[in-house]
Design an enzyme around this catalytic site. Structure first.
Site, short mmCIF file in Angstrom:
data_model
loop_
_atom_site.label_atom_id
_atom_site.label_comp_id
_atom_site.label_asym_id
_atom_site.label_seq_id
_atom_site.Cartn_x
_atom_site.Cartn_y
_atom_site.Cartn_z
N GLY A 25 0.72 5.71 0.93
CA GLY A 25 0.06 6.86 1.53
C GLY A 25 0.85 8.11 1.25
N GLY A 26 0.40 9.21 1.84
CA GLY A 26 1.06 10.48 1.60
C GLY A 26 2.45 10.56 2.21
N LYS A 73 7.61 -0.20 6.24
CA LYS A 73 7.14 1.09 5.74
C LYS A 73 8.32 2.03 5.58
CE LYS A 73 3.66 4.64 6.07
NZ LYS A 73 2.31 4.97 6.53
N GLY A 116 0.83 -1.20 0.00
CA GLY A 116 0.00 0.00 0.00
C GLY A 116 0.85 1.24 0.00
N VAL A 144 4.35 0.97 1.88
CA VAL A 144 4.45 -0.23 2.71
C VAL A 144 4.71 -1.43 1.80
CG1 VAL A 144 3.32 -1.71 4.40
CG2 VAL A 144 2.87 0.75 4.39
N ASP A 154 -4.99 9.16 13.03
CA ASP A 154 -5.45 8.82 11.68
C ASP A 154 -6.24 7.51 11.71
OD1 ASP A 154 -5.82 9.30 9.00
OD2 ASP A 154 -3.92 8.40 8.38
N GLY A 182 4.52 7.62 2.76
CA GLY A 182 5.45 6.61 2.32
C GLY A 182 4.77 5.39 1.73
#
Length: 721
Positions: free
Chosen positions: A34-35, A54, A32, A39, A149, A37
């Site tokens: 995200g903003g 990550k 996956g 994973v 989050d 980094g």
């Protein structure tokens, strides 16, 4: 971490499948992005262990961010909880200057994946997932870590889950906090747009939207949003743009679950979710634990907040009127009455243990000063008074813990080192001198300590009874709501010199001593809003102490003696007294009559103290009573209704009582320990609850959490068995 794949392009200078991170971890596939980094699923090259790794984007790394990253990683490493993904390692890859986490690899699907595949989840599955997430988050909050989050993609259900236990895992703890207090304005705006540092817009609490620091209550709101989406298949707020969505969190009414997806949900569940998502943090569940308790009660078809009856463990009172209500503070104070009384019992027991097992250090050599006072000797109820002289060293100590030269320097310089717009740094002595109560729990006042700045109020600072009074001088006057605890009367007059400059105290607490005329020495201290007496033999009229007359809240725990009865008889003289908290006492009819004459009382808390229905009726006759809490006494519904007829202010009354219900867990525990179950022959129905609720402003019912000792006096909490 959950499995998945993503073939989107990665930012320049990032890692790719097949690369090694930190020389030891081979990247196998992308799980996956995200903003902050990416994973990966990775394998340790030597021990062949599969992990989730990550990597943070290199362009976000600064020296300050790295230092915070290390501190966060250490904090997260302490989160040893079955509902939190374990972090095995962290470091920085020298080749690309990118920090990375090494985490437990979870084979399963995130709640976001399930919602995407199925739409709305089954009600029981959604609620059980929320319960397990709340438990894990409550543990983290207790360790001082706020997630920031919480959302479906950060909650994963392992494929190994069996039965009703989902084994849910919470991911990405603390990553959002990496640089939230050190970024420039431009960086804040850019990273907020990615939805990572300050949270994801669909799940962001109103206070975080307005730029305030995230707190445990912010996580409660985000989990409420997540539960809403699990139940309906839709997020609660979704605008045409990110900014419109954020604005909806601030001002848009919460849509109902039923209207959002067309399915039918109970009123209890609607109101349960609405409370978690209240725009005012004070109106939400006070902790994740409380949220989980009500969710469990709902699953078990038991009363919850949505029926107007709050579950056990809730603060006794919530804000029920608008902001400028003159009684709002009183109702809020009644919240903590039971907790403070229980804390008093625990701390006094700990004080006894410390007294018997810790040998006091000798005092610093100094010129002896003759001070005459009355010391107490004797055993059990036999107390003799004798006049003797003691030596007090130059700093004003009568023995006990020694103040080192290093500590003296700290005291002279003051404990506060620096402060920013968001935090304060302290350097306390290496030995604990007290504790500071901040969001998430108490922090020990020892060594280096940084706490968030509380702009709208002051934190509570508790100086323990065994702490030499000189340590008070290192605190800036009026910088905290100061609570002074005393475990020996010889400290009363020593405290005066070190609280000069303080305009007022939050609380004075005396415990485990004989109270005689030395009590008058407390009048030299600044006025205290609260006065607490715990496990004391009262030998001197309490009302001769002016501090008693100045207190608005008084706590009495396990007191005895004729002077205690005299104190109850003289209660009407305390015209400033608003709230009285009584615990573990024996009250006769004349004592109840005296309480009923204290017509200035607006809040009354009685715990672990037997009172009869007739006595309850007398107490409810108090004309200004706004809150009444009676715990551990079991009343029939009709007895409560009869007592309410005598209450002239019942429409404004918040009533908090114990019902006879015992949880299955406590029943099994009591039987296993061989305790006799004194089960009543009656119980409360929902009709009973609704009838009483219509007659009062608010009703709170608590399950039994204590057992009256067989053949003895007092009660013991189930948790202590």
């Amino acid at each position: 971490m959950s499995e998945g794949s993503d073939n989107r392009a990665m930012p320049p200078a990032s890692f790719r499948v097949g690369d090694f991170v930190g020389n030891d971890y081979e990247l196998l596939k992308v799980l996956g992005r995200g903003g902050m980094g990416v994973v990966f699923e990775a394998r340790h090259r030597f021990i062949d262990q599969l992990v989730a790794l990550k990597v943070l984007y290199p362009h976000l790394l600064t020296e300050e961010n790295w230092q915070r990253f290390v501190r966060e990683a250490r904090a997260l490493g302490r989160l040893d909880h079955p509902g939190v993904v374990k972090i095995f390692n962290c470091g920085i890859d020298a080749g690309r200057a990118a920090p990375f986490y090494v985490m437990e690899l979870i084979k399963g699907d995130s709640l976001a994946d399930l919602i995407s595949q199925r739409g709305a989840l089954e009600e029981e599955l959604a609620i059980r997932a929320a319960i397990e997430a709340a438990r894990a988050l409550h543990f983290a909050h207790g360790m001082g870590v706020v997630h920031r989050d919480v959302k479906p993609s950060n909650l994963v259900l392992p494929r190994s889950a069996k039965g009703s236990n989902l084994n849910l895992k919470v991911l990405d703890f603390g990553i959002a906090a990496l640089s939230s207090d050190r970024l420039s304005s431009n960086e804040r705006q850019r990273l907020t747009a990615t939805g990572q540092i300050f949270g994801t817009p669909y799940y962001m609490s109103p206070e975080v939207v307005t730029g305030q620091e995230a707190s445990p209550l912010s996580d409660v709101y985000s989990l409420g949003c997540t539960l809403f989406e699990m139940l309906t298949g839709y997020v609660p707020y979704k605008g045409e743009s990110m900014f419109e969505t954020l604005g909806m969190h601030l001002s848009a009414p919460l849509p109902s679950l039923s209207e959002t997806c067309g399915a039918q949900f109970s009123t209890e569940l609607e109101l349960l979710v609405a409370r978690a998502m209240a725009k005012n943090p004070r109106e939400r569940y006070s902790s994740m634990q409380m949220f989980a308790v009500d969710l469990e009660r709902y699953l078990n078809n038991r009363p919850v907040y949505g029926t107007g009856v709050k579950s056990e463990g809730f603060p006794a009172l919530e804000q029920t009127l608008e902001g400028n209500d003159p009684d709002a503070e009183l109702r809020a104070r009644l919240k903590s009455g039971l907790l403070i009384l229980l804390t008093l019992v625990c701390l006094t027991l700990l004080g006894l243990v410390a007294y018997h097992f810790v040998k006091p250090a000798p005092p610093k050599a100094a010129t002896p000063v003759d001070v005459t006072f009355e010391a107490k000797t004797g055993e059990t109820s036999t107390v003799s008074l004798l006049s003797q002289k003691i030596e007090v060293n130059g700093e004003g100590f009568s023995g006990g813990r020694k103040v080192s030269e290093e500590d003296s320097a700290l005291i002279s310089r003051g404990y506060e080192i620096s402060r920013t717009k968001k935090s304060i740094k302290f350097q306390f002595p290496n030995s604990r001198i007290g504790e500071i109560w901040i969001p998430g729990g108490a922090r020990e006042a020892k060594g280096a300590l940084t706490i968030p700045l509380k702009s709208d109020d002051k934190y509570e600072f508790i100086i323990f009874g065994d702490t030499p009074r000189e340590y008070i001088a290192g605190l800036k006057p009026n910088s905290f709501d100061l609570q002074l605890r005393f475990s020996k009367a010889s400290d009363f007059h020593l405290a005066e010199r070190y609280v000069k400059g303080w305009s007022a105290l939050k609380q004075i607490r005396v415990e485990q001593m004989v109270l005689d005329k030395d009590l008058l020495l407390l009048d030299a201290l600044p006025p205290s809003r609260e006065f607490s007496v715990g496990h004391c033999d009262i030998k001197y009229p309490l009302l001769k102490c002016r501090q008693i007359h100045k207190a608005r809240i008084i706590y009495i725990n396990s007191a005895h003696g004729k002077e205690f009865k005299a104190f109850l008889a003289e209660l009407p003289q305390l015209d400033r007294l608003e709230e009285l908290c009584l615990s573990t006492l024996e009250l006769a009819d004349d004592d109840i009559d005296n309480l009923a004459r204290a017509k200035q009382l607006r809040c009354l808390n009685i715990e672990k103290t037997e009172i009869s229905p007739a006595q309850l009726t007398k107490l409810m006759s108090l004309p200004q009573l706004k809150g009444l809490k009676v715990h551990d006494c079991l009343f029939r519904p009709k007895e409560i209704l009869q007592a309410l007829e005598s209450c002239p202010n019942r429409r404004n009354l918040v009533l908090n009582i114990t019902i006879p219900t015992l949880s299955t867990k406590n029943i099994e525990k009591l039987k296993a320990l061989g305790h006799k179950l004194d089960e009543p022959t009656f119980n409360w129905t929902k009709t009973d609850m609704a009838t009483i609720r219509r007659k009062v402003l608010e009703l709170e019912l608590y399950e039994r959490e204590s057992l009256k000792l067989d053949g003895g006096r007092g009660y013991v909490n189930f948790s202590e068995l």
